[in-house]
Design a protein around this motif. Sequence first.
Motif: not given
Length: 673
Positions: A8-10, A15, A85, A89, A115, A121, A123, A147, A149
């Motif tokens: 998982l890329r933030l 992060p 995010i 991802d 992740d 998380w 989203a 996060v 999104a």
Amino acid sequence: MAPPHPALRLVPTPPPAVPSRAPVHRSLGTLLLERDQITPQDLFHARALQRRQDVPLWRILRARDMVAPAALQAARETIHGTRTIATEDLHPCADSIALIGPAQCLKLGLLPVRDLDHKLWLASDRAETMERTRRLLPETLAELPMVLAEEEALQNILAVHEVAALTHQAETRVRAEESCRIWRSRFPMLKIAAGLAVVTTLFATAPVLTFAALVLVALITLLANIALKAAAGLIALRKAADPSPSDPVPSHALPFQLPVISVLVPLFEESEIATRLIRRLERLEYPRECLDICLIVEEDDACTRATLTKTDLPPWMRVIQVPPGAVKTKPRALNYAMDFARGSIIGVFDAEDAPAPRAMITVARAFHARGAEVACLQGRLDFYNSRSNWMSRCFTIEYATWFGVILPGLAKLGCAIPLGGTTLFFRRTALEELGGWDAHNVTEDADLGIRLARYGFRTDLIDTVTEEEANCRPWPWVKQRSRWIKGYAATYAVHMRKPRQLWHDLGPRKFWGFQLLFLGSLIQSALSPVLWSFWLMIFGLWHPLSPVMSVPLLIALQVTFALSGVATIAVSLIGVRSRKHRHLRGWVLTLPAYFPLATAAAYKGLWELIKKPFYWDKTDHGVFEDDAAIQPIKSAPLQIPLLKSAPIPPLPLRPHPASDALQTRPRCDREAP
């Protein structure tokens, strides 16, 4: 199953250093001013709009391009102590989605993601309401960090990964005992077969007596129809003589928060109409941040999908694809799309509709002014091709009478209102409590109107007119009318499964009104040839009842037929009394040649009720067009007074009106507001 993904890329990295639920104690507008991302004038205007609209400030800023998108998103990250995010991802956590429920995830606008370190998380794009949302989540998920999104990306992922669950719910939202989806079961078919066998046996053993009984039934419904038309006509004339307005809110003022209105528009094989529809919807005068147009397309409808792909949709319009399922009907598509809609008000338009530019304002004002007990608003339908041919003129007369005389009369008499299929608007909470539309009913609108009445909700009529294309070719007319008759028969059978329960739900007046509207219209359509047969006797020809028919009885029949004709003509003349319809007054006298088509449609519909009860016989559109209904119009901009007031009152969740002793079906689950 989803393919494997990298970790998982933030965005931006690294992060977040603070939990997603730790806000910065500054407002979004103040932070944007400090960063010189917005002018004081624009912020003042946006905040003034927010006081008048039930939307967060960032949606107004984004919809009106007051702040650069990247700067706006960065400010939101700072305010809510989180990061954004990237769409690629978003890797859903199936177990967590199952705990919440796919439909609930859509409704709450969130998606549990994971992740490679197995960290969870939440989203979401609704950070402003996340604290309230957490109270509706299971305890194991309520404390997860958040996060940001894009909500459309979250919906697309849920649509792909939870297609089976969402499709099943769209087909079974209405409880089985209130749906016609069990029509194929053996018991209803046996009842139909038994009824046909009884009628055949009676005709074989006592033809004269059986024919006389059919005449009696047809006459009773005819007299009831005359009484209804007379009452509705008198009510319409009395209302026309009373100039007092029905809506207490003046048209120039909007002293309430404008709600977000989601409009569902089902499309199917609409290669010609789709582009025109978009141009018509662009005429709606309503803040774009409060307008959510959902164009609903079947996944296997390559024709409509190709048309929409070539069309540049505005940001407030989006396409929702409905996956294949057990049936392919309009109500199933509406059920599927409802969870994707974000409005507190849910509206329905058809593909060929040309709504009034200020229709949304009328809807918002009416829901505010008429109180929380009104769960549904029905607009009027009219036609932009009323001069195309004789059938279009008769069709326009019929609709003008129905929406201008009969429906207001039914409402005034306290009867349940069978809804039309378009220009409908619902409080979302009421629609969800009822379970939406019956996906297997081909007249889902009429059925929903009766279910609203059974649950104690009220439907009001509003003075907004939607123009559409009149169905004015003989065979398409018969196909459309046969679908309506088939749906009326199925709706009547469903609600009469437990007559005693229906009596207690509706009360005596609505119960008998239901009998007249549904059973009476079915009998009139099917038994009209029985009454027409008396023309043989009038002209001195043989008739099955000639041996037993006396002169006084024949005169009484003639008087009844004359009264029916006079009532039909009189009510129709009242229906076309407006300046727009005055050119149709001379055509009212031709209606006796128009209505017999309904008998052919009745026999087709009743046959399909046995052979293919869920088949949706689609009506083709785009044959007759009116450029005036397509071209943009010039009008004054929408003025929103900068006043502070309470939002539209929410719909109270109430118990079913039936008594506990008669309450046999379970209530639907209810959520905290």
